[in-house]
Design an enzyme around this catalytic site. Sequence first.
Site, mmCIF file in Angstrom:
data_model
loop_
_atom_site.group_PDB
_atom_site.id
_atom_site.type_symbol
_atom_site.label_atom_id
_atom_site.label_comp_id
_atom_site.label_asym_id
_atom_site.label_seq_id
_atom_site.Cartn_x
_atom_site.Cartn_y
_atom_site.Cartn_z
ATOM 1 N N ASP A 27 0.827 -1.231 -0.005
ATOM 2 C CA ASP A 27 -0.119 -0.188 -0.120
ATOM 3 C C ASP A 27 0.892 1.393 -0.155
ATOM 4 O OD1 ASP A 27 -2.204 1.509 0.073
ATOM 5 O OD2 ASP A 27 -2.404 1.244 2.205
ATOM 6 N N HIS A 222 -7.286 0.286 9.754
ATOM 7 C CA HIS A 222 -6.442 0.840 8.699
ATOM 8 C C HIS A 222 -6.854 2.472 8.618
ATOM 9 C CE1 HIS A 222 -4.013 0.078 4.728
ATOM 10 N NE2 HIS A 222 -4.567 1.580 4.876
ATOM 11 N N HIS A 224 -6.111 6.317 7.820
ATOM 12 C CA HIS A 224 -5.197 7.497 6.970
ATOM 13 C C HIS A 224 -5.082 8.531 8.085
ATOM 14 C CE1 HIS A 224 -4.597 6.058 2.967
ATOM 15 N NE2 HIS A 224 -4.930 4.952 3.717
ATOM 16 N N CYS A 255 -3.884 8.554 -0.211
ATOM 17 C CA CYS A 255 -5.071 8.518 -0.659
ATOM 18 C C CYS A 255 -5.233 9.481 -2.226
ATOM 19 C CB CYS A 255 -6.077 8.538 -0.010
ATOM 20 S SG CYS A 255 -7.879 8.451 -0.977
#
Length: 315
Positions: A27, A222, A224, A255
Amino acid sequence: MTEGLPMEIPVADLPPRIRIHEVGPRDGLQNEKAVVPTEIKAEFIRRLAGAGLSTIEATSFVHPKWVPQLADAEQLFPMLDGHEWLDDVALPVLVPNARGLDRALALGARRIAVFGSATETFAARNLNRTIAESLAMFEPVVARAREDKIHVRGYLSMCFGDPWEGPVPVHQVVRVAKQLMDLGCDELSLGDTIGVATPGHVLTLLAALNEAGVPTNTIGVHFHDTYGQALANTLAALQHGVTTVDASAGGLGGCPYAKSATGNLATEDLVWMLHGLGIETGVDLGRLTATSVWMAEQLGRPSPSRTVRALSHKE
Protein backbone atom coordinates in the site's frame (compact mmCIF):
# COMPACT_ATOMS: atom_id res chain seq x y z
CA MET A 1 13.26 8.39 29.39
CA THR A 2 16.29 7.45 27.32
CA GLU A 3 16.93 8.94 23.91
CA GLY A 4 14.63 7.33 21.37
CA LEU A 5 12.32 5.65 23.88
CA PRO A 6 9.06 7.02 25.30
CA MET A 7 8.32 6.88 29.02
CA GLU A 8 6.24 3.77 29.61
CA ILE A 9 3.01 4.53 31.48
CA PRO A 10 0.33 1.86 30.91
CA VAL A 11 -3.39 2.65 30.72
CA ALA A 12 -5.91 0.22 32.13
CA ASP A 13 -8.03 -2.05 29.94
CA LEU A 14 -5.89 -1.88 26.81
CA PRO A 15 -4.64 -5.03 25.05
CA PRO A 16 -1.23 -6.19 26.34
CA ARG A 17 0.07 -6.86 22.82
CA ILE A 18 -0.77 -5.56 19.34
CA ARG A 19 -0.03 -7.16 15.99
CA ILE A 20 1.04 -4.55 13.47
CA HIS A 21 0.03 -5.38 9.90
CA GLU A 22 2.77 -3.59 7.96
CA VAL A 23 1.51 -2.37 4.56
CA GLY A 24 4.47 -0.25 3.42
CA PRO A 25 5.80 -2.52 0.65
CA ARG A 26 2.36 -2.83 -0.95
CA ASP A 27 0.00 0.00 0.00
CA GLY A 28 2.85 2.37 0.77
CA LEU A 29 4.67 1.98 -2.53
CA GLN A 30 1.82 1.37 -4.95
CA ASN A 31 1.20 5.06 -5.67
CA GLU A 32 4.85 5.93 -6.24
CA LYS A 33 5.25 7.35 -9.74
CA ALA A 34 8.84 6.23 -10.20
CA VAL A 35 9.18 2.47 -10.29
CA VAL A 36 11.12 1.19 -7.28
CA PRO A 37 13.62 -1.55 -8.27
CA THR A 38 12.59 -5.04 -7.22
CA GLU A 39 15.84 -5.53 -5.29
CA ILE A 40 15.07 -2.42 -3.22
CA LYS A 41 11.59 -3.73 -2.42
CA ALA A 42 13.04 -7.07 -1.30
CA GLU A 43 15.62 -5.31 0.88
CA PHE A 44 12.87 -3.10 2.34
CA ILE A 45 10.91 -6.18 3.38
CA ARG A 46 14.03 -7.82 4.80
CA ARG A 47 14.83 -4.75 6.90
CA LEU A 48 11.23 -4.50 8.14
CA ALA A 49 11.40 -8.12 9.24
CA GLY A 50 14.73 -7.41 10.91
CA ALA A 51 13.03 -4.64 12.89
CA GLY A 52 10.62 -7.20 14.33
CA LEU A 53 7.52 -6.79 12.19
CA SER A 54 5.83 -10.18 11.94
CA THR A 55 3.22 -9.41 9.26
CA ILE A 56 4.44 -7.59 6.15
CA GLU A 57 2.14 -7.20 3.15
CA ALA A 58 4.58 -7.88 0.35
CA THR A 59 2.89 -7.07 -2.96
CA SER A 60 -0.26 -7.32 -5.04
CA PHE A 61 -1.13 -9.68 -7.87
CA VAL A 62 -3.25 -7.18 -9.75
CA HIS A 63 -2.93 -6.72 -13.48
CA PRO A 64 0.23 -4.67 -14.20
CA LYS A 65 -1.88 -2.25 -16.25
CA TRP A 66 -3.69 -1.04 -13.12
CA VAL A 67 -0.77 -0.86 -10.69
CA PRO A 68 2.51 -0.64 -12.65
CA GLN A 69 4.53 -0.24 -9.45
CA LEU A 70 3.63 -3.80 -8.43
CA ALA A 71 4.05 -5.40 -11.84
CA ASP A 72 7.10 -7.27 -10.52
CA ALA A 73 5.18 -9.50 -8.07
CA GLU A 74 6.38 -12.66 -9.84
CA GLN A 75 9.97 -11.48 -9.56
CA LEU A 76 9.74 -10.16 -6.00
CA PHE A 77 8.01 -12.99 -4.17
CA PRO A 78 10.61 -15.68 -4.98
CA MET A 79 13.35 -13.33 -3.75
CA LEU A 80 11.80 -13.53 -0.29
CA ASP A 81 11.87 -17.31 -0.09
CA GLY A 82 14.41 -19.49 1.72
CA HIS A 83 15.70 -16.95 4.25
CA GLU A 84 15.95 -17.60 7.98
CA TRP A 85 14.40 -14.23 8.79
CA LEU A 86 11.17 -15.43 7.19
CA ASP A 87 10.63 -18.22 9.70
CA ASP A 88 8.42 -16.06 11.92
CA VAL A 89 7.18 -13.59 9.30
CA ALA A 90 3.86 -13.73 7.42
CA LEU A 91 3.87 -12.26 3.90
CA PRO A 92 0.27 -11.65 2.81
CA VAL A 93 -0.42 -10.52 -0.76
CA LEU A 94 -3.38 -8.76 -2.32
CA VAL A 95 -5.33 -10.67 -4.97
CA PRO A 96 -8.17 -9.00 -6.89
CA ASN A 97 -9.72 -12.05 -8.54
CA ALA A 98 -9.30 -15.73 -9.43
CA ARG A 99 -6.45 -14.99 -11.82
CA GLY A 100 -4.59 -13.09 -9.11
CA LEU A 101 -5.11 -16.02 -6.75
CA ASP A 102 -3.69 -18.43 -9.34
CA ARG A 103 -0.56 -16.30 -9.64
CA ALA A 104 -0.14 -16.00 -5.88
CA LEU A 105 -0.63 -19.70 -5.17
CA ALA A 106 1.78 -20.66 -7.94
CA LEU A 107 4.50 -18.82 -5.98
CA GLY A 108 3.57 -20.39 -2.65
CA ALA A 109 1.66 -17.53 -0.99
CA ARG A 110 -0.08 -18.68 2.20
CA ARG A 111 -1.93 -15.49 3.15
CA ILE A 112 -4.03 -13.41 0.76
CA ALA A 113 -6.28 -10.37 0.90
CA VAL A 114 -9.23 -9.21 -1.19
CA PHE A 115 -10.13 -5.53 -1.44
CA GLY A 116 -13.78 -4.46 -1.31
CA SER A 117 -15.64 -1.18 -0.87
CA ALA A 118 -18.41 -0.03 1.44
CA THR A 119 -19.69 2.42 -1.18
CA GLU A 120 -21.01 1.91 -4.68
CA THR A 121 -19.09 4.83 -6.19
CA PHE A 122 -15.69 3.63 -5.06
CA ALA A 123 -16.55 0.05 -6.03
CA ALA A 124 -17.33 1.29 -9.52
CA ARG A 125 -14.19 3.41 -9.79
CA ASN A 126 -11.77 0.98 -8.17
CA LEU A 127 -13.16 -2.39 -9.28
CA ASN A 128 -15.43 -1.39 -12.18
CA ARG A 129 -18.21 -3.34 -10.45
CA THR A 130 -21.10 -2.83 -8.08
CA ILE A 131 -20.65 -3.94 -4.48
CA ALA A 132 -22.72 -7.04 -5.19
CA GLU A 133 -20.67 -7.86 -8.29
CA SER A 134 -17.40 -7.44 -6.40
CA LEU A 135 -18.57 -9.77 -3.63
CA ALA A 136 -19.59 -12.31 -6.26
CA MET A 137 -16.07 -12.02 -7.73
CA PHE A 138 -14.50 -12.59 -4.32
CA GLU A 139 -16.67 -15.58 -3.43
CA PRO A 140 -14.82 -18.27 -5.45
CA VAL A 141 -11.46 -16.70 -4.53
CA VAL A 142 -12.17 -16.99 -0.80
CA ALA A 143 -13.71 -20.45 -1.17
CA ARG A 144 -10.70 -21.81 -3.02
CA ALA A 145 -8.27 -20.19 -0.61
CA ARG A 146 -10.04 -21.77 2.33
CA GLU A 147 -9.91 -25.17 0.64
CA ASP A 148 -6.14 -24.75 0.44
CA LYS A 149 -6.01 -23.57 4.09
CA ILE A 150 -4.91 -20.08 3.00
CA HIS A 151 -5.56 -17.25 5.47
CA VAL A 152 -7.87 -14.63 3.93
CA ARG A 153 -8.10 -10.99 4.93
CA GLY A 154 -10.97 -8.86 3.66
CA TYR A 155 -10.19 -5.17 3.18
CA LEU A 156 -13.18 -2.85 3.25
CA SER A 157 -12.46 0.67 2.04
CA MET A 158 -14.47 3.88 2.55
CA CYS A 159 -15.79 2.74 5.94
CA PHE A 160 -16.14 6.26 7.32
CA GLY A 161 -16.34 8.65 4.41
CA ASP A 162 -16.30 8.69 0.63
CA PRO A 163 -15.11 11.65 -1.49
CA TRP A 164 -18.15 11.35 -3.77
CA GLU A 165 -20.86 10.11 -1.40
CA GLY A 166 -19.82 11.91 1.79
CA PRO A 167 -20.20 10.35 5.24
CA VAL A 168 -20.96 6.63 4.97
CA PRO A 169 -23.84 5.39 7.17
CA VAL A 170 -22.74 2.89 9.80
CA HIS A 171 -25.48 0.43 8.85
CA GLN A 172 -24.25 0.44 5.25
CA VAL A 173 -20.71 -0.43 6.30
CA VAL A 174 -21.96 -3.16 8.63
CA ARG A 175 -24.07 -4.71 5.89
CA VAL A 176 -21.19 -4.96 3.42
CA ALA A 177 -18.70 -6.01 6.10
CA LYS A 178 -20.99 -8.83 7.21
CA GLN A 179 -21.41 -10.01 3.63
CA LEU A 180 -17.65 -9.97 3.13
CA MET A 181 -17.04 -11.95 6.30
CA ASP A 182 -19.83 -14.39 5.44
CA LEU A 183 -17.84 -15.36 2.34
CA GLY A 184 -15.36 -16.96 4.72
CA CYS A 185 -12.74 -14.29 5.38
CA ASP A 186 -10.66 -14.86 8.50
CA GLU A 187 -10.07 -11.18 9.15
CA LEU A 188 -11.67 -7.82 8.33
CA SER A 189 -9.67 -4.61 7.90
CA LEU A 190 -11.72 -1.43 8.24
CA GLY A 191 -10.31 1.26 5.98
CA ASP A 192 -10.60 4.98 6.65
CA THR A 193 -9.49 5.61 3.09
CA ILE A 194 -9.68 9.41 3.12
CA GLY A 195 -8.87 9.87 6.79
CA VAL A 196 -12.14 11.45 7.97
CA ALA A 197 -12.93 9.18 10.92
CA THR A 198 -13.03 10.41 14.51
CA PRO A 199 -12.94 8.29 17.69
CA GLY A 200 -16.67 8.33 18.38
CA HIS A 201 -17.37 7.16 14.84
CA VAL A 202 -14.83 4.37 15.24
CA LEU A 203 -16.37 3.12 18.49
CA THR A 204 -19.88 3.28 17.05
CA LEU A 205 -18.91 1.22 13.99
CA LEU A 206 -17.05 -1.38 16.05
CA ALA A 207 -20.01 -1.80 18.39
CA ALA A 208 -22.41 -2.13 15.45
CA LEU A 209 -20.20 -4.79 13.86
CA ASN A 210 -20.18 -6.75 17.11
CA GLU A 211 -23.98 -6.54 17.28
CA ALA A 212 -24.13 -7.91 13.72
CA GLY A 213 -22.03 -10.92 14.71
CA VAL A 214 -18.53 -9.78 13.64
CA PRO A 215 -16.30 -10.40 16.69
CA THR A 216 -13.66 -7.89 17.69
CA ASN A 217 -10.87 -10.46 17.46
CA THR A 218 -11.42 -10.71 13.69
CA ILE A 219 -11.22 -6.94 13.09
CA GLY A 220 -8.21 -4.83 12.15
CA VAL A 221 -8.18 -1.06 11.61
CA HIS A 222 -6.52 0.88 8.80
CA PHE A 223 -6.44 4.63 9.37
CA HIS A 224 -5.11 7.46 7.23
CA ASP A 225 -3.84 10.64 8.86
CA THR A 226 -5.39 13.20 6.54
CA TYR A 227 -6.89 15.21 9.40
CA GLY A 228 -4.39 14.12 12.06
CA GLN A 229 -6.79 11.63 13.61
CA ALA A 230 -5.07 8.30 12.92
CA LEU A 231 -3.52 7.78 16.36
CA ALA A 232 -6.62 9.00 18.20
CA ASN A 233 -8.75 6.62 16.16
CA THR A 234 -6.31 3.79 16.80
CA LEU A 235 -6.44 4.39 20.55
CA ALA A 236 -10.25 4.28 20.42
CA ALA A 237 -10.09 0.95 18.59
CA LEU A 238 -7.65 -0.41 21.20
CA GLN A 239 -10.02 0.65 23.96
CA HIS A 240 -12.69 -1.41 22.23
CA GLY A 241 -10.34 -4.43 22.22
CA VAL A 242 -8.97 -4.41 18.67
CA THR A 243 -5.51 -6.01 18.55
CA THR A 244 -4.59 -5.68 14.85
CA VAL A 245 -3.54 -2.31 13.46
CA ASP A 246 -2.43 -1.56 9.89
CA ALA A 247 0.42 0.90 9.43
CA SER A 248 3.03 1.86 6.85
CA ALA A 249 6.72 2.30 7.64
CA GLY A 250 7.68 5.95 7.40
CA GLY A 251 4.08 6.91 6.62
CA LEU A 252 4.46 5.84 3.00
CA GLY A 253 1.38 5.92 0.83
CA GLY A 254 -1.66 8.10 0.57
CA CYS A 255 -5.06 8.48 -0.95
CA PRO A 256 -5.30 9.90 -4.49
CA TYR A 257 -8.85 11.08 -3.76
CA ALA A 258 -7.96 13.50 -0.94
CA LYS A 259 -5.47 16.16 -2.01
CA SER A 260 -4.58 16.99 1.61
CA ALA A 261 -4.02 13.37 2.60
CA THR A 262 -0.76 12.79 4.39
CA GLY A 263 -0.90 9.06 3.86
CA ASN A 264 -1.13 5.97 5.98
CA LEU A 265 -0.57 5.94 9.70
CA ALA A 266 3.22 5.77 10.11
CA THR A 267 4.35 2.57 11.79
CA GLU A 268 6.93 4.48 13.85
CA ASP A 269 4.31 6.90 15.18
CA LEU A 270 2.12 3.93 16.11
CA VAL A 271 4.99 2.07 17.82
CA TRP A 272 5.99 5.18 19.80
CA MET A 273 2.44 5.45 21.19
CA LEU A 274 2.08 1.71 21.87
CA HIS A 275 5.43 1.43 23.65
CA GLY A 276 4.55 4.47 25.75
CA LEU A 277 1.37 2.67 26.78
CA GLY A 278 3.34 -0.42 27.75
CA ILE A 279 1.85 -2.45 24.89
CA GLU A 280 4.11 -5.07 23.34
CA THR A 281 4.69 -5.01 19.58
CA GLY A 282 7.88 -7.00 19.10
CA VAL A 283 9.25 -4.06 17.08
CA ASP A 284 12.66 -2.45 17.56
CA LEU A 285 11.85 1.23 17.02
CA GLY A 286 15.46 2.19 16.32
CA ARG A 287 15.87 -0.41 13.57
CA LEU A 288 12.48 0.47 12.12
CA THR A 289 13.36 4.18 12.02
CA ALA A 290 16.66 3.41 10.32
CA THR A 291 14.77 1.35 7.74
CA SER A 292 12.42 4.22 6.95
CA VAL A 293 15.31 6.68 6.72
CA TRP A 294 17.00 4.30 4.27
CA MET A 295 13.78 3.90 2.23
CA ALA A 296 13.26 7.67 2.14
CA GLU A 297 16.75 7.98 0.65
CA GLN A 298 15.81 5.48 -2.05
CA LEU A 299 12.71 7.52 -2.87
CA GLY A 300 14.58 10.81 -2.79
CA ARG A 301 12.48 12.61 -0.19
CA PRO A 302 12.19 12.77 3.61
CA SER A 303 9.82 10.52 5.52
CA PRO A 304 6.53 12.18 6.52
CA SER A 305 6.57 10.31 9.86
CA ARG A 306 7.00 12.71 12.79
CA THR A 307 8.70 10.01 14.84
CA VAL A 308 11.17 9.21 12.07
CA ARG A 309 12.03 12.90 11.74
CA ALA A 310 12.42 13.32 15.50
CA LEU A 311 14.55 10.23 16.04
CA SER A 312 16.74 10.82 13.01
CA HIS A 313 17.11 14.53 13.88
CA LYS A 314 16.02 15.52 10.39
CA GLU A 315 13.38 18.13 9.79
